[in-house]
Each structure stands twice: as C-alpha cells, then as structure tokens.
Design a protein around this motif. Sequence first.
Motif, PDB file in Angstrom:
ATOM      1  N   GLY A   1       6.314   5.710  -4.193  1.00  0.00           N
ATOM      2  CA  GLY A   1       5.854   4.426  -4.719  1.00  0.00           C
ATOM      3  C   GLY A   1       7.013   3.570  -5.211  1.00  0.00           C
ATOM      4  N   GLU A   2       7.935   4.205  -5.930  1.00  0.00           N
ATOM      5  CA  GLU A   2       9.087   3.446  -6.462  1.00  0.00           C
ATOM      6  C   GLU A   2       9.970   2.922  -5.329  1.00  0.00           C
ATOM      7  OE1 GLU A   2       9.455   5.823 -10.730  1.00  0.00           O
ATOM      8  OE2 GLU A   2      10.596   6.528  -8.990  1.00  0.00           O
ATOM      9  N   ASN A   3      10.106   3.730  -4.267  1.00  0.00           N
ATOM     10  CA  ASN A   3      10.893   3.289  -3.110  1.00  0.00           C
ATOM     11  C   ASN A   3      10.288   2.043  -2.470  1.00  0.00           C
ATOM     12  OD1 ASN A   3      13.295   4.823  -1.909  1.00  0.00           O
ATOM     13  ND2 ASN A   3      12.030   6.479  -2.733  1.00  0.00           N
ATOM     14  N   VAL A   4       8.958   2.050  -2.316  1.00  0.00           N
ATOM     15  CA  VAL A   4       8.299   0.904  -1.665  1.00  0.00           C
ATOM     16  C   VAL A   4       8.334  -0.318  -2.582  1.00  0.00           C
ATOM     17  CG1 VAL A   4       6.140   0.079  -0.624  1.00  0.00           C
ATOM     18  CG2 VAL A   4       6.821   2.469  -0.328  1.00  0.00           C
TER      19      VAL A   4
ATOM     20  N   GLU B   1       1.905   8.021  -3.526  1.00  0.00           N
ATOM     21  CA  GLU B   1       2.867   7.298  -4.376  1.00  0.00           C
ATOM     22  C   GLU B   1       3.768   8.182  -5.214  1.00  0.00           C
ATOM     23  OE1 GLU B   1      -0.222   6.615  -3.852  1.00  0.00           O
ATOM     24  OE2 GLU B   1      -0.883   4.727  -4.706  1.00  0.00           O
ATOM     25  N   ASN B   2       3.191   9.260  -5.769  1.00  0.00           N
ATOM     26  CA  ASN B   2       3.941  10.003  -6.785  1.00  0.00           C
ATOM     27  C   ASN B   2       4.798  11.151  -6.252  1.00  0.00           C
ATOM     28  OD1 ASN B   2       3.036   8.335  -8.825  1.00  0.00           O
ATOM     29  ND2 ASN B   2       1.067   9.421  -8.885  1.00  0.00           N
ATOM     30  N   LEU B   3       4.780  11.317  -4.932  1.00  0.00           N
ATOM     31  CA  LEU B   3       5.638  12.380  -4.377  1.00  0.00           C
ATOM     32  C   LEU B   3       7.057  11.872  -4.214  1.00  0.00           C
ATOM     33  CD1 LEU B   3       3.361  14.025  -1.656  1.00  0.00           C
ATOM     34  CD2 LEU B   3       3.731  14.724  -4.014  1.00  0.00           C
ATOM     35  N   LYS B   4       7.994  12.819  -4.196  1.00  0.00           N
ATOM     36  CA  LYS B   4       9.396  12.465  -3.951  1.00  0.00           C
ATOM     37  C   LYS B   4       9.678  12.638  -2.452  1.00  0.00           C
ATOM     38  CE  LYS B   4      11.267  11.905  -8.169  1.00  0.00           C
ATOM     39  NZ  LYS B   4      11.781  12.992  -8.990  1.00  0.00           N
ATOM     40  N   PRO B   5      10.677  11.917  -1.906  1.00  0.00           N
ATOM     41  CA  PRO B   5      10.980  12.055  -0.471  1.00  0.00           C
ATOM     42  C   PRO B   5      11.144  13.514  -0.030  1.00  0.00           C
ATOM     43  CG  PRO B   5      12.163  10.193  -1.361  1.00  0.00           C
ATOM     44  CD  PRO B   5      11.476  10.857  -2.537  1.00  0.00           C
ATOM     45  N   ALA B   6      11.727  14.359  -0.902  1.00  0.00           N
ATOM     46  CA  ALA B   6      11.944  15.765  -0.523  1.00  0.00           C
ATOM     47  C   ALA B   6      10.626  16.513  -0.302  1.00  0.00           C
ATOM     48  CB  ALA B   6      12.761  16.466  -1.606  1.00  0.00           C
TER      49      ALA B   6
ATOM     50  N   ARG C   1       8.035   0.187   3.058  1.00  0.00           N
ATOM     51  CA  ARG C   1       9.011  -0.569   2.271  1.00  0.00           C
ATOM     52  C   ARG C   1       9.491  -1.812   3.039  1.00  0.00           C
ATOM     53  NH1 ARG C   1      14.308   2.408   0.248  1.00  0.00           N
ATOM     54  NH2 ARG C   1      14.770   2.240   2.459  1.00  0.00           N
ATOM     55  N   ALA C   2       9.678  -1.652   4.370  1.00  0.00           N
ATOM     56  CA  ALA C   2      10.097  -2.802   5.190  1.00  0.00           C
ATOM     57  C   ALA C   2       9.035  -3.910   5.174  1.00  0.00           C
ATOM     58  CB  ALA C   2      10.373  -2.350   6.621  1.00  0.00           C
ATOM     59  N   LEU C   3       7.766  -3.502   4.987  1.00  0.00           N
ATOM     60  CA  LEU C   3       6.675  -4.484   5.004  1.00  0.00           C
ATOM     61  C   LEU C   3       6.375  -5.053   3.622  1.00  0.00           C
ATOM     62  CD1 LEU C   3       4.189  -2.535   7.303  1.00  0.00           C
ATOM     63  CD2 LEU C   3       5.698  -4.408   7.964  1.00  0.00           C
ATOM     64  N   ALA C   4       7.103  -4.561   2.603  1.00  0.00           N
ATOM     65  CA  ALA C   4       6.766  -4.875   1.206  1.00  0.00           C
ATOM     66  C   ALA C   4       6.683  -6.369   0.940  1.00  0.00           C
ATOM     67  CB  ALA C   4       7.766  -4.218   0.266  1.00  0.00           C
ATOM     68  N   LEU C   5       7.576  -7.145   1.551  1.00  0.00           N
ATOM     69  CA  LEU C   5       7.611  -8.578   1.235  1.00  0.00           C
ATOM     70  C   LEU C   5       6.919  -9.435   2.298  1.00  0.00           C
ATOM     71  CD1 LEU C   5      11.264  -8.862  -0.165  1.00  0.00           C
ATOM     72  CD2 LEU C   5       9.142  -8.655  -1.442  1.00  0.00           C
ATOM     73  N   ASP C   6       5.979  -8.833   3.027  1.00  0.00           N
ATOM     74  CA  ASP C   6       5.236  -9.552   4.077  1.00  0.00           C
ATOM     75  C   ASP C   6       6.161 -10.298   5.034  1.00  0.00           C
ATOM     76  OD1 ASP C   6       2.828  -8.753   2.938  1.00  0.00           O
ATOM     77  OD2 ASP C   6       2.851 -10.439   1.549  1.00  0.00           O
TER      78      ASP C   6
END
Length: 271
Positions: free
Chosen positions: A106-109, A141-146, A160-165
């Motif tokens: 979630g934080e990454n996105v 959301e709450n999982l880590k990439p690992a 994340r690439a789509l975050a800003l429309d």
Amino acid sequence: MSETKHKSPYAVEVRGLSRSFGPRKILADVSFQLKHGEILTIMGGSGCGKSTLLRHIIGSLKPDSGEIYIDGTETTKLDDEEFSKVRKRFGMLFQTGALFNSMTVGENVALPILESSDVAPHIADLVVKLKLELVGLTGFENLKPAQISGGMKKRVAMARALALDPDLLFCDEPTSGLDPVMTSVIDTLTVDLTRKLGMSAIVVTHDMTSAFRIATQMVFLFEGRVVATGTPEEIKANPNPILQQFINGYADGPIPLKLSKDDYLKRLLQS
Ligand SMILES: Nc1ncnc2c1ncn2[C@@H]1O[C@H](COP(=O)(O)OP(=O)(O)OP(=O)(O)O)[C@@H](O)[C@H]1O
Ligand SMILES: [Mg+2]
C-alpha cells in the motif's frame, strides 16, 4: 476518450533521436510515432538501447540530437519545472520493478500520490485500494514485497504506475522473469487497462509471445537503430533477416551468437 482532448494525433513522436555515451553511439537517428490509444512495443536484443530510449522519452536522459513530442509538446528542451508538468501524465513501470522493500504494498502504491500532491492520507488510502483492485490485488495493502510473488510484485508496480491516472503508460520488460501464465496475466492487464483507462502505452520487451499478444504497433531496434516499424502483421511478414532471426529465435543469422571477451571490450571502448 474524446479526440478533441489531444493537441496532436500522436501521443508520442520521436524524431531523429541520437545519443552516445562517450565514444559509443547507443541510439542512432531513431524515429517512430505512437498514436493515441495504441500500444507500441519496442523490441530488440539485450543491449540494443531499448531502456535508454525509454529513459529519453520519460525525460531522465537528454539526447545529443533529435526531438521527442509528447502529445505535440517538444520535451527535450524543457527545463525541470516545465517537464514535471508533462511527467505528471506518465505512469512508469521500471525494468527492475523498483518496489521499496521496507514499505508495504500500500505504501509503495501511495508514494507517487503523496509525493505529487497534498492529498490527505485517507484519500490516498482510498486511491491505493482502487488501484490495487484494478490489478486484482484487493486486500494486499499490508504485505511487504518480500511476502508476495514476482508476478504480484509486477502488478503492484503496475498499480503504482497507474496511481496518478496517467494518459501514457511506459513499461520496461513488465514480464521478465515470469512464467507463461503470469506473463499472460500481465499482458491481459496491460491491454485491458490501456483500453479501459483511455491510455496509450509503450512497452519495452524482448518476449516475442508477449509483444505479439499486446502490440498494435511495433518498433524493432538493432544496435541502436530502428530496423523496422509496423503492425504486428507487417513485422511478421518483414523479410529482414535480423528481424526473422529474432522473432523465430534462430541461432544462425546476422545477430552474433556470442562476442569474444576481446570483441566485447573493443565494442565497449570503441577502440
Ligand atoms: N548511463 C550509461 N552510461 C554508459 N553506457 C550506458 C548507459 N546506459 C546504458 N548504456 C549502454 O547502452 C547500451 C544499451 O543499454 P540499454 O539498457 O538501453 O539496453 P537494453 O536494450 O534495454 O538491454 P536489456 O534488454 O538487456 O535490458 C548498453 O551497452 C549499455 O551498457
Ligand atoms: Mg533494458
């Protein structure tokens, strides 16, 4: 998506782009166009200049010569402040995925949302949920990439690439390292999201199955030069031996199988 929204018939137009690093010419007179709503794949062997070309289009590198138009605006001579306005229209999925391991999914996105505007955290959370839903990762959301698989990481990077429309989506090898099923999932997502969200996309890939599945237009690079452009049908029918060797994966042909260490160093140093 209404046609009047656009200044130019092309979402991206590259004209005569050249770039050297030291004595090595990496991109030589590259030209192509991407029409709005289309998906263009940039193809070619490892080291032929695909990522470098993409980095020029997203403004991380400046060319020695040539022009890049984003919906009619020439961007190579814009200063950082002017370019940051254009950059807001981009979504970028990097070759290495580039998720921050210490942050949750979630934080990454949320990162680009919080970086680009004064959005309240609870609104950002809502946007994150929506974007994760788009890529089929509701509730992660709450999982880590690992804690997630490689394919899921690529989908988080896509969210994340789509975050800003964005109007324009750029992906560098979005399916590298994935199994055929996950590759197909990412390809379907790319096509569906591009259509649904009214975007145009440039996807760098050397995965032929993937390229022929998603592309409406193709650009083929060899040693920094465009050797062919066209629809997938035109590329398939193109008799150019470099192209045919690459598409069909033949060991024999104009693409060298292997350089000796001396040849490699010579090429690297252009001595
Ligand atoms: N900043 C740089 N400085 C010097 N050389 C560079 C730089 N960036 C890229 N290169 C060189 O440019 C060439 C093209 O690199 P690039 O990353 O664009 O290839 P690629 O087509 O994306 O390859 P791959 O399929 O392996 O990702 C390589 O030989 C690389 O070493
Ligand atoms: Mg690359």
